[in-house]
Structures are given as C-alpha cells and as structure tokens.
Write a protein that holds these residues in place. Structure first.
Motif, short mmCIF file in Angstrom:
data_model
loop_
_atom_site.label_atom_id
_atom_site.label_comp_id
_atom_site.label_asym_id
_atom_site.label_seq_id
_atom_site.Cartn_x
_atom_site.Cartn_y
_atom_site.Cartn_z
N ARG A 80 26.16 76.71 54.84
CA ARG A 80 25.65 76.46 56.20
C ARG A 80 25.23 74.40 55.70
N GLY A 81 25.78 73.76 56.26
CA GLY A 81 25.22 72.41 56.23
C GLY A 81 25.95 71.79 55.39
N ALA A 82 26.77 72.18 54.36
CA ALA A 82 27.63 71.23 53.60
C ALA A 82 27.91 70.27 53.87
N THR A 83 28.52 70.39 55.12
CA THR A 83 29.56 69.39 55.60
C THR A 83 28.96 68.65 56.78
N ASP A 84 28.08 69.59 57.06
CA ASP A 84 27.80 69.13 59.10
C ASP A 84 25.50 69.27 59.26
N ASP A 85 25.29 68.31 58.29
CA ASP A 85 25.71 67.18 58.43
C ASP A 85 24.44 66.90 57.02
N LYS A 86 24.34 67.35 55.74
CA LYS A 86 23.73 67.40 54.83
C LYS A 86 24.26 67.22 53.45
N GLY A 87 25.22 67.33 53.40
CA GLY A 87 26.41 66.68 52.69
C GLY A 87 26.36 65.12 52.86
N PRO A 88 26.93 64.68 54.34
CA PRO A 88 27.36 63.17 54.76
C PRO A 88 25.20 62.82 54.10
N VAL A 89 24.52 62.87 54.47
CA VAL A 89 22.86 62.09 54.60
C VAL A 89 22.45 62.65 53.41
N LEU A 90 22.26 63.12 52.45
CA LEU A 90 22.39 62.34 50.90
C LEU A 90 23.51 62.10 50.94
N GLY A 91 24.96 61.93 51.04
CA GLY A 91 25.38 60.64 51.02
C GLY A 91 24.58 59.51 50.38
N TRP A 92 23.99 59.17 50.95
CA TRP A 92 23.45 58.47 50.79
C TRP A 92 22.01 57.93 50.46
N LEU A 93 21.52 58.34 49.97
CA LEU A 93 20.29 59.04 49.12
C LEU A 93 21.61 58.78 47.92
N ASN A 94 22.25 59.14 47.93
CA ASN A 94 23.05 59.78 46.26
C ASN A 94 23.35 57.72 45.82
N ALA A 95 24.03 57.19 47.10
CA ALA A 95 24.40 56.20 46.97
C ALA A 95 22.96 55.47 46.38
N ILE A 96 21.72 55.62 46.56
CA ILE A 96 20.09 55.01 45.88
C ILE A 96 20.19 54.69 44.47
N GLU A 97 20.88 56.27 44.52
CA GLU A 97 20.31 56.53 43.91
C GLU A 97 20.97 56.26 42.18
N ALA A 98 22.63 55.99 42.23
CA ALA A 98 23.67 55.47 41.38
C ALA A 98 23.54 54.45 41.23
N HIS A 99 22.72 53.11 42.43
CA HIS A 99 22.64 51.62 42.18
C HIS A 99 21.51 52.21 41.33
N GLN A 100 20.99 52.46 41.88
CA GLN A 100 19.31 52.17 40.67
C GLN A 100 19.71 52.87 38.82
N ALA A 101 20.58 53.96 39.20
CA ALA A 101 20.94 54.09 37.51
C ALA A 101 22.04 53.22 36.72
N ALA A 102 22.82 52.53 38.41
CA ALA A 102 24.27 51.21 36.87
C ALA A 102 23.33 50.56 37.33
N GLY A 103 21.86 50.16 37.36
CA GLY A 103 21.81 48.66 37.15
C GLY A 103 22.16 47.72 38.37
N ILE A 104 22.82 47.92 39.78
CA ILE A 104 23.25 47.39 40.40
C ILE A 104 22.89 46.82 41.61
N ASP A 105 22.13 45.37 42.07
CA ASP A 105 21.70 45.49 43.26
C ASP A 105 21.90 45.91 44.35
N PHE A 106 21.52 46.90 45.64
CA PHE A 106 21.38 47.25 46.77
C PHE A 106 22.17 46.28 47.62
N PRO A 107 23.40 45.96 48.40
CA PRO A 107 23.66 45.24 48.63
C PRO A 107 23.24 44.86 49.63
N VAL A 108 22.36 45.54 51.02
CA VAL A 108 22.07 45.52 51.97
C VAL A 108 21.16 46.13 51.93
#
Lengths: 475, 475
Positions: free
Chosen positions: B127-155
């Motif tokens: 429950r919530g995997a797609t609605d809407d916990k997966g997408p919400v965590l998508g933003w957090l995961n994007a932040i983490e992957a930028h940090q781990a890759a050492g890439i400047d967050f673009p916005v």
C-alpha cells in the motif's frame, strides 16, 4: 363452565416485582445470536433458562444442535422443557426464543440496551424485553404463580425455546421434525407467543402469516473496484445496471411490476370483504408506529389487506457498493442487490422464483450490458393460514376476554414466523399465535420495550388460556 | 545543450537497493489518513519523511494544520522542505502525499499490504508503493544520487508533502494559498508526480484533469428502520424512490440523462480530432487494467475522449441501506445515494449543480411520493487544463526521451487532483504532472504495486527533468 382464575390473577399481581426482576436478569444477558463473539452469551442464556425451569420443578434438557454450518462454532442449544405429565390433562406445546437482535447504545438507544429500564409510564426498555424474553418468561411466571397460589396447573406444558431465531433458526426445523412424534408427540395443540398486537389497546389472536422469498441480484464486470476518475465514461458500471433493474421491480405505491405475481393471489371472497371493518386498527396508530404519515393508503381496510393478504416487495440494500458516510469515488466491481417478496395464499414458492428470475433476466437483457448477471433466491418460507375456529383459538379468545375485558381481534400478520408452519406440519396440530406485546414495542429497533401492563396481564392471559384449553370441548 | 547525466544515472542504478529499502521503510508505516485510529501512524510517517530530508541536508518543517473539523483529532502536518537556495538557479516546487488508502490483507491482498514485497517479475507490492510514497521518495533519492555522484543539484527544490490527500486534503488549500507568495514565492514552476501512465510501456506528461462534482440524494420517510413483514405494502419505502431516481441519471452506456450537462461541454475542434490517434494506448491494456472486456466503446479514440474530454456519471453506493452479506428484511428509513459527475471544459460548477438538483427534484416529483427528498453537492472540484508548450513541459519531454528513449505522450486524465489547480492559482506558475507509475499499478485497489523499473527509471527521470529545467529557455 368458566374456570376460577381470581386466585391466580391476584398472585400474578403480587409477584409482579419478582417477574420484572426475572426479565431484568434475562435482558442483562446479551444473547445476540448473529454476533459470533457473543455466542457464549447466547449459550449462557440457554443455561440460565434451563436452570430457571428446573427450579420451578420442570424438566429441562439442553439439546445440542451441532456446529453452525461453515463455522467452528457450536449452535446454541434448544431448551426442551416439560412441566406436568398427567394423562388426564391436555398437553400444550409452547415455543419461544431466548436470543435477541444486535443492539449497541451507540445505535441511538436512550438507555443501555442490556439493562432493563422501567420508565414511569410503564415502558420496560431493553433488548429482548418484548422479542422474545418477556413472552418466554411469561410461561415460567405462569407456572410460578400457580404454585404460589396453590392452584393445580391445568395442562401438561411442553416447551421448546431456541437460541437462533434472530439468525435463521439454524438446525431447528430438523429438531422439530425429528421430535414431532417423539418429545412433541403428546401435544394436543401449539401456542407461540412471538408476535404483537395490531395496535396498542386491543389484544388479538393471529391465524395467518405471509411467507417470504428473499432474492439476490448479482452484477459483476470489472476484475476489481475501479476509480471513477480513471474509468468513468469508459466502462459499463455494474451499479448502473443494478439500480436500473431494482427500479423496475416495484413502484412508489408498492405495486409489484413483475408479471405472474398478482395472478397467483387468491381472490377476495365475499366473506372476507366484511372482515376488516371490525378490526381495532386505525391509521393514527399506524402513523405512530411508522413514525411518519408516508403510508400508501389512507384507509384501514386497504392497509390491512396490503399487510395481510397481498404480496409486497421491499428493496433492502446493496452489498459491495460504497455504504459508509462521506464520499468515495469508487466504481464497485461487483454489487449484489437484495430484495424480498412477502407471499400470500395461493402463491407457490417455485412459481414465484421462476417469474422473478425470468423478469430480472429480461430487464437486464434489455439494458444491453456486457456485465454478468446472476439472480437467485437466498431463502424462501411459505405463508401460513390456520383455522381460527379450532378449540385452541376458542380457548384463547375466552381467556383474552376474561383478562382484557374485550373479545380479541382475529388477525393475520404481514411478517413470517417460519417455525409456525414447521410445528403445524411436524405435529399435525393446530397452531395459535398469542401475542403479549403491542405494535409500538419496536422489536428489532432501538429502544425496544415491553409495557409493564402487557407483561403482567400477558402472564395472566397465558395462564388463563391454559385453563380454558383444559375445559374447551374437542372440535 | 543536453545535460551530462550519465554519472547520475549510474549512481541511481548503484543505489537502487538502498532506494528500494527506503520505500520498504515508508510502506511499513500504515499512514491511512481516513482511519482515525491510525492517525498517529500518519503523523509518524510525516516525521519519518522530515527526518529523511534533514539527513539529506534539506530543511524540513512540519507545519501543523490544526484540528480535523468536527473532531478532536490533529490533522497530520504538511512537510515543507527546501533543498538549495541559489539565486542563480531556477526553483521547482514539487508536491506529493505521504498518506495512503486503507488496506487489509483480508480485503483480498496476496501479500501483507504494509510489507513491501518485491516479486521476481519486478512488481513491488504494498500500500502506497505507487500512490504516492514511491514518487515522493523519488525526489529524495534524486538528491541522494546527486550527492553520491558528486554532481551539483541543478535547481532549488521546494517540497510540499501532505498527509491527508486520500481523505480530502483537509486544510491544504488554505496553506497553499497562504504560502503562495511566501514559502512558495521563489517557485518558477510546479511538478506533481501523483498520476500514472496511460498504459504500461510509454511514459506521458499530463496537462489536463477532469473535475468532480460529488452529490448526495437523501430520501427519508419512516421514523426508524422498519420490518418489511410488518410494513411491506403499506408504507412508501425510501429505497424504492431512491433507486428509481438513481436509475434515471445514467444508462448502461454511460450516457448522462440529465439535461443541461452535455450542452456545457466544449465542442471538439478540428485540431483535437487528430490528437488521439498518436497516443500509445490500446484496448487490450485497458481490458487488462479493467480486468474485463466490459468497456462502453470498442475503439481507442472514443475511449480516450470519454475519459478525458467528456463528462461521466458514476453511481457509488447507498448509505443507510442493508449492505452486509446475507439477508436482512429491513425497510431502511433513510437512505443516501451517492454519485458523482466528472466535469470537463467548459462546465461550470454552479450551473452543473443547478441542473443536477433540478433534475433529481423533477424525477422525485413525478414519483408522487410522500417521502422527503434532499439533494445537494457534497464537494466540487473544477477541471484543469494547462499549456503543454510551456518550458516546464518541454524540459520534462526531453528528460523523458533521454531516460526512456521515446517522446512522451501528452495526455489528460479522467480523474481529479484538485491540488493541481490550487497550486496553479496560488503561484501563478505552470504546473506539470509527471507520472512515475503505470496504468496497472492499482493505486486504490488490492495488490497495489510499483514496478521496480518504473521506480528506478523514474528516479532518473525526476533528476533529469531538473537538469533540463535548468537549461530550458524561458517561454
């Protein structure tokens, strides 16, 4: 020769507080047969009742009925009692039930449903007070008052008290059929006190009941419930089909739209035409018990005929659709509409099922839907009509006049008490329905009550009935 | 100039197990907003989310919304987050919700609903995997992957995550309106990831939503529920009237029978005529997600138009009638039918309410019933259509092509996401709906899932979108 009843009546009055206390104890046991968690309370109620009988010198057997089908749960036992075994006396078989409908204070009760609350105006409120603990205890109280007054009990009493009446009387028919020529073999007549006066002032004896055929209409389509935003406008919705079918069954004025129902109803005879005018019933009482003036008819005769001798169709609800408060934008995948037809002479169960199912299938076909329909009877019980000229009724009529000072109305009922027909068929004897409560008792509703007057005079009536039964010539 | 995203994508792949673990932790918190008893779990989920943000170096405020109206219960807080505060970067406001629909294993789930179960075929059920916990965590995961890759967050990222979306978003509109020129003041555009692909293979960007007007039809008569045996045939039954009215609203093929609805719908333009053929959508996928072939139309274009640009009417259910399994011979005293109309341009809320209520009143009047009718809208939300030519959409389209290798479809949706319109009006900025999950995810159903592929590629997509947003010229 009218029996001498004054001593008995005085003793009933003298013991009235004790009799109310007995009812209080019974109401305090929440013997709700439909709630599995409360099944132990139903069993406890059966044991309490058997114990009361034993203390009064009756025999009482707790007859097990096995498991409730589809569950691991024991059915509550039937209490089979006998008081007296004198070959020179008539034997009367009485039936009642010690289970009750569900009740929670939060349903809207003014008082705790499982605490008997005696109001100043005489209303004794509590779940089961009138349905059917009061009447069942009426027989026990009659025994006790005879003993206290030193008056010989006029008949042998056979008792059959069940604990599943409010949940389908599972297992009872088999027991009655099996005991018809055994435990019940001596019975000369049957008396059931589990219905109500037509109004609030005049007692009645009941000789007829409608039957009931209960149907389900299942419509299914999607594999699971859908979101109306995503699928609304693109899928054929089972609810749309179902309400269209349900809307085709009956109109606002109760007219059944299914061909082949009205055709089965016995024509009104000339005799019958005059029957209704004398009945103590008026529209004001009906409006009171209805809680509104939304009746179909404005006159007594049409109303009584509609209740007693014509079929009716009621839509009860829908399973599977959204039923909670608030808003939910669901398209239910599978919905089951429930309705029932109250049946009357000379309707036949099979014939009625056939015309109902065919009609529903025809209406569905005309919708042009790709959804899937299933229509079937859930359960069917036949109507019952007895002879009100039998000595069983004559005795009850004399007892009523003695206790209440009026001749009773001879009535039929719109509802079903399927066990009535079972007893008639299993014993081959006349069955009388002898009500204790009145029309405003609210048997299955919140604030169920039994008036103190109806309880105490009712105890007198049950005892007096047995005395008149003892004297009445065979007919 | 296309952004360099390979390092980011590699890091997302490398971290995928950690991202699934993060989703597992989120699913394990049963944050069901509609169940009062589980309100503490919703609050716990909000705190967990804020904590995750803080650990990633974002600021996170838990903004209280006061009491839930009519209760003593605190509304779950809104999580207001910010990551980055660079005046030289664009600022994107993202919205999601951390509450979920109710779920019980006994509803028919194959697995425990609050334990994320990853199947061999990649389905991640819970429950919530797609609605809407997966997408919400998508933003957090994007932040983490930028940090781990050492890439400047673009916005700069502004985040608004609420905990009452599945129960009416109580209090949220006021907060958004109050913060439109405050906390949200920097936002250059808005992105919401809370909807789904049209099918299972092709990504889409969504620029339109239907509105929803939700109605109740109350019919009452008797003072309390009645027994159909006693009153059947003598009282006008509210259920009979209600199903007759409900049956008059829409037919099996979804055609709305209420005059004055179709007249408000914007005519199909010549431009629009060609729009539907190119969309990646086929009837087989629809049949799959529907779980049956009970569609109204057989072709793609009619089906998409029925979902996106025409109104629909669904009957949801009846409150107050018998809705349990089994049989109950009740005549319900008061029943409330629920239905809703999905609205489209150029329908007006008030005008629609007026024609609906007038029609229901007219149908009721023709029944000649003595019962009492009340018809009223429970809630109304307007449709929304944005410009798909805005740079917000162009950036998302380029990101989609980069991650998924195809140009996205530009779609509308049949459902409502009322917050979309609120954000547009409060910020005055373009709003984009950028879905992560696919059409078979079963957001509000049993066995809700998010495919692992959609989760991991979706995280890449959200990050890539922010990079393209940073480069896209103003338009």
């Amino acid at each position: 020769m009218a029996p001498q009843l004054d001593g008995y009546f005085q003793k009933v009055d003298a013991l009235s507080d004790a009799f109310i206390e007995r009812l209080r104890q019974a109401v305090a046991i929440p013997s709700v047969s439909s709630e599995y968690a409360r099944r132990p309370e139903v069993v406890r109620m059966g044991h309490w009742l058997a114990d009361q009988l034993t203390k009064l010198g009756a025999t009482a057997e707790l007859r097990p009925l096995g498991k409730q089908p589809g569950t691991d749960l024991d059915l509550p036992p039937v209490v089979l009692g006998r008081y007296g075994n004198d070959k020179n006396k008539r034997t009367i078989l009485v039936y009642g039930h010690y289970d009750v409908q569900p009740a929670e204070k939060s349903d809207g009760w003014d008082t705790e449903p499982f605490e008997l609350t005696v109001k100043e105006d005489g209303r004794m409120c509590g779940r089961g007070a009138t349905d059917d603990k009061g009447p069942v205890l009426g027989w026990l109280n009659a025994i006790e008052a005879h003993q206290a007054a030193g008056i010989d009990f006029p008949v042998n009493l056979l008792m059959c008290f069940e604990g599943m009446e409010e949940y389908g009387s599972e297992g009872l028919d088999d027991l009655i059929n099996a005991e018809g020529k055994k435990f019940f073999a001596d019975a000369d007549a049957v008396c059931i006190s589990d219905n109500y006066w037509l109004g609030t002032e005049k007692p009645c004896l009941t000789y007829g009941l409608r039957g009931c055929n209960y149907y389900s209409i299942e419509i299914s389509g999607p594999g699971a419930d859908l979101h109306s935003g995503v699928f609304g406008g693109t899928a054929q919705e089972p609810m749309t089909d179902l309400v269209r079918i349900m809307a085709s069954l009956v109109d606002t004025n109760g007219k059944i739209q299914i061909p082949g129902i009205a055709e089965q109803v016995a024509p009104v005879t000339a005799d019958e035409e005059g029957l209704y005018d004398g009945i103590a019933f008026n529209m004001e009482t009906l409006h009171d018990s209805l809680g509104s003036k939304t009746t179909i008819f404005e006159d007594k005769k049409s109303t009584l005929m509609a209740r007693w001798r014509y079929p009716s169709l009621s839509l009860h609800g829908i399973e599977g659709a959204f039923s909670a408060p608030g808003a939910k934008t669901v398209i239910p995948a599978k919905v089951i509409g429930k309705f029932s037809i109250r049946t009357v002479p000379n309707m036949e169960i099979d014939k009625t099922n056939e015309v109902v199912c065919r009609y529903v299938e025809d209406v569905f076909k005309k919708l042009g839907s790709k959804n899937t329909l299933k229509v079937y009877p859930q359960h069917c019980g036949k109507w019952w009509v007895a002879s009100p000229n039998h000595w069983n009724f004559t005795a009850a009529a004399k007892a009523t006049e003695r206790v209440w000072g009026v001749k009773p109305d001879f009535t039929r009922e719109g509802g079903s008490i399927p066990v009535t027909l079972t007893f008639e068929q299993a014993t081959g004897k006349n069955v009388l329905l002898l009500p204790m409560g009145s029309s405003t008792d609210g048997a299955h509703s919140i604030n169920e009550k039994l008036d103190k007057r109806n309880y105490i005079e009712g105890i007198k009536l049950l005892g007096a009935y047995l005395h008149y039964v003892a004297e009445e010539p065979m007919n």
